[in-house]
Design an enzyme around this catalytic site. Structure first.
Site, short mmCIF file in Angstrom:
data_model
loop_
_atom_site.label_atom_id
_atom_site.label_comp_id
_atom_site.label_asym_id
_atom_site.label_seq_id
_atom_site.Cartn_x
_atom_site.Cartn_y
_atom_site.Cartn_z
N ARG A 30 3.05 -6.79 9.20
CA ARG A 30 2.30 -5.76 9.94
C ARG A 30 2.78 -5.67 11.39
O ARG A 30 2.81 -4.59 11.97
CB ARG A 30 0.81 -6.06 9.87
N PHE A 55 -15.36 2.67 7.59
CA PHE A 55 -13.99 3.04 7.21
C PHE A 55 -13.77 3.06 5.70
O PHE A 55 -12.70 3.42 5.23
CB PHE A 55 -12.97 2.10 7.88
N ASN A 82 -1.70 -0.22 7.38
CA ASN A 82 -1.19 -1.57 7.66
C ASN A 82 -0.39 -2.18 6.51
O ASN A 82 -0.21 -3.39 6.43
CB ASN A 82 -2.31 -2.48 8.16
N LYS A 127 0.84 -1.21 0.00
CA LYS A 127 0.00 0.00 0.00
C LYS A 127 0.87 1.26 0.00
O LYS A 127 2.10 1.19 0.22
CB LYS A 127 -0.92 -0.04 1.23
N THR A 135 -4.92 -8.00 10.66
CA THR A 135 -5.32 -6.74 10.04
C THR A 135 -4.86 -5.52 10.86
O THR A 135 -4.37 -4.54 10.30
CB THR A 135 -6.86 -6.71 9.88
N HIS A 180 -1.64 -5.60 1.41
CA HIS A 180 -2.85 -6.39 1.20
C HIS A 180 -2.46 -7.79 0.72
O HIS A 180 -1.53 -7.93 -0.07
CB HIS A 180 -3.74 -5.74 0.12
N GLU A 185 -9.00 -11.18 -7.66
CA GLU A 185 -8.15 -10.00 -7.50
C GLU A 185 -7.04 -9.98 -8.55
O GLU A 185 -6.72 -8.91 -9.08
CB GLU A 185 -7.57 -9.96 -6.08
N TYR A 239 -12.13 -3.27 -3.02
CA TYR A 239 -12.64 -3.31 -1.65
C TYR A 239 -14.16 -3.34 -1.59
O TYR A 239 -14.75 -2.95 -0.59
CB TYR A 239 -12.09 -2.11 -0.86
P1 DAT Z 1 -7.22 -7.49 5.58
O1 DAT Z 1 -6.49 -6.38 4.84
O2 DAT Z 1 -6.39 -8.05 6.71
O3 DAT Z 1 -7.75 -8.56 4.66
P2 DAT Z 1 -9.97 -6.56 5.81
O4 DAT Z 1 -10.23 -7.22 4.50
O5 DAT Z 1 -10.88 -6.88 6.96
O6 DAT Z 1 -8.48 -6.82 6.31
O7 DAT Z 1 -10.02 -4.97 5.62
C1 DAT Z 1 -9.44 -4.37 4.48
C2 DAT Z 1 -8.68 -3.16 4.90
O8 DAT Z 1 -9.59 -2.19 5.44
C3 DAT Z 1 -7.66 -3.39 6.02
O9 DAT Z 1 -6.43 -3.84 5.53
C4 DAT Z 1 -7.55 -2.03 6.63
C5 DAT Z 1 -8.96 -1.48 6.49
N1 DAT Z 1 -9.72 -1.71 7.72
C6 DAT Z 1 -10.25 -2.88 8.13
N2 DAT Z 1 -10.89 -2.74 9.31
C7 DAT Z 1 -10.75 -1.44 9.65
C8 DAT Z 1 -11.17 -0.65 10.75
N3 DAT Z 1 -11.87 -1.19 11.76
N4 DAT Z 1 -10.82 0.66 10.76
C9 DAT Z 1 -10.11 1.20 9.76
N5 DAT Z 1 -9.69 0.52 8.69
C10 DAT Z 1 -10.00 -0.78 8.64
MG MG Z 2 -9.25 -8.53 3.25
#
Ligand code: DAT
Ligand code: MG
Length: 149
Positions: free
Chosen positions: A102, A57, A112, A9, A91, A115, A126, A49
């Site tokens: 991370r 978020f 973080n 990212k 995450t 991805h 993807e 996303y």
């Molecule tokens: P991951 O990237 O571990 O697959 P995810 O798919 O649940 O996690 O979420 C996608 C992204 O969205 C994550 O990398 C960061 C952001 N994100 C997730 N939960 C969040 C939250 N509670 N507050 C802010 N950003 C968040």
């Molecule tokens: Mg994810």
């Protein structure tokens, strides 16, 4: 052979962590089959996303992922989807184990670093969203017999 989609990212790129992050997958023994640095359009970010579009978020996430260059990659190898998720860590970087990307480099869920696809089917979707078929290179590293029995 199993493949996964990995993206460094904008925070990872801006912080100069591209080399160190790529190294984690390379030294593990996975094979790099696609790599490019790119600006991410709002349209691509929103498609990528899409499952999170109702989450509070979401707007901040789209703003962040389109805020600077992203390094998009495809990695190949047995079990690469699940293994890459372990290498990446939880995450929220504060919950991610030390030794994960991370866990070692971040403190904030909104920064973080990286991805990684969460399942084989997600990975296939993807990869086709981010890469054209001709951008991927199928190759067999000569080291393979020293890494895979
Ligand atoms: P991951 O990237 O571990 O697959 P995810 O798919 O649940 O996690 O979420 C996608 C992204 O969205 C994550 O990398 C960061 C952001 N994100 C997730 N939960 C969040 C939250 N509670 N507050 C802010 N950003 C968040
Ligand atoms: Mg994810």
């Amino acid at each position: 052979m199993e493949r996964t989609f990995i993206a460094i990212k904008p925070d990872g790129v801006q912080r100069g962590l591209v080399g160190q992050i790529i190294s984690r997958f390379e030294t593990k023994g996975f094979t790099l089959v696609g790599l490019k640095i790119m600006s991410v359009s709002k349209e691509l970010a929103e498609k990528h996303y899409e499952v999170h579009k109702e989450r509070p978020f979401f707007p901040g996430l789209i703003q962040f992922i389109t805020s600077g260059p992203v390094v998009a990659m495809v990695w190949e190898g047995e079990g690469v989807v699940a293994s890459a998720r372990k290498i990446i860590g939880a995450t929220n970087p504060l919950s991610a184990e030390p030794g994960t990307i991370r866990g070692d480099y971040g403190i904030s869920v909104g920064r973080n670093l990286i991805h990684g696809s969460d399942a084989i089917e997600t990975a296939q979707n993807e990869i086709s969203l981010w890469f054209k078929e001709e951008e991927l290179v199928s190759w067999q590293p000569t080291l393979t017999t020293w890494i895979v029995e």
